[in-house]
Design an enzyme around this catalytic site. Sequence first.
Site, PDB file in Angstrom:
ATOM      1  N   CYS A 192      14.160 -53.831  -6.227  1.00 45.82           N
ATOM      2  CA  CYS A 192      15.008 -53.028  -5.356  1.00 45.82           C
ATOM      3  C   CYS A 192      16.248 -53.774  -4.943  1.00 45.82           C
ATOM      4  CB  CYS A 192      14.386 -52.551  -3.964  1.00 45.82           C
ATOM      5  SG  CYS A 192      13.059 -51.282  -4.168  1.00 45.82           S
ATOM      6  N   ALA A 193      16.260 -55.250  -4.596  1.00 48.91           N
ATOM      7  CA  ALA A 193      17.286 -55.940  -4.224  1.00 48.91           C
ATOM      8  C   ALA A 193      17.957 -56.146  -5.442  1.00 48.91           C
ATOM      9  CB  ALA A 193      16.800 -57.499  -3.705  1.00 48.91           C
TER      10      ALA A 193
END
Length: 165
Positions: free
Chosen positions: A59-60
């Site tokens: 996600c990052a």
Amino acid sequence: MDITFGGNKVNLLGQEIKVGDSAPAFKATKNDLSEWSSTDYEGKIVVYSVAPSLDTSVCALQAKRFNKEAASLDGVNVVTITEDLPFAQARFCSNEDIENTIMISDYQNREFGEKFGFLMDENKLLARGVVVVDKDGKVAYVEYVPEVTNEVDFDKALEEVKKLI
């Protein structure tokens, strides 16, 4: 459509959004806890980068990659949406120098998740994907990543965005 999270099948709440659909209006929460509304972007190209939580590496990476790409996409609004609390999103943006995208949270009312069909019933997180909305408010591209822990198809999403510019 079959979606898995860590290899386990999940059920998505709401209607699956498809190319050609009108993008539903929704509200979410900004990092300062104020309300964000999709109607503020009518008449503009919007990329919704959808992810479960910025606390995971995939996600990052997705947030950072779309932030980097957004710098060269004139006239395109890139919005990252997760179920993270706004405080966590603000900290992430500060730590990672996220300045080219808008970060919003769907934690409060889960309108995006339900209206776009990304909310996983089992854990109330958003499935991973991308939705591109054109200037007319129509969905021009959508990707629901079959295994939520995998990356989105950045190249395909960006190719579709560039067709709209």
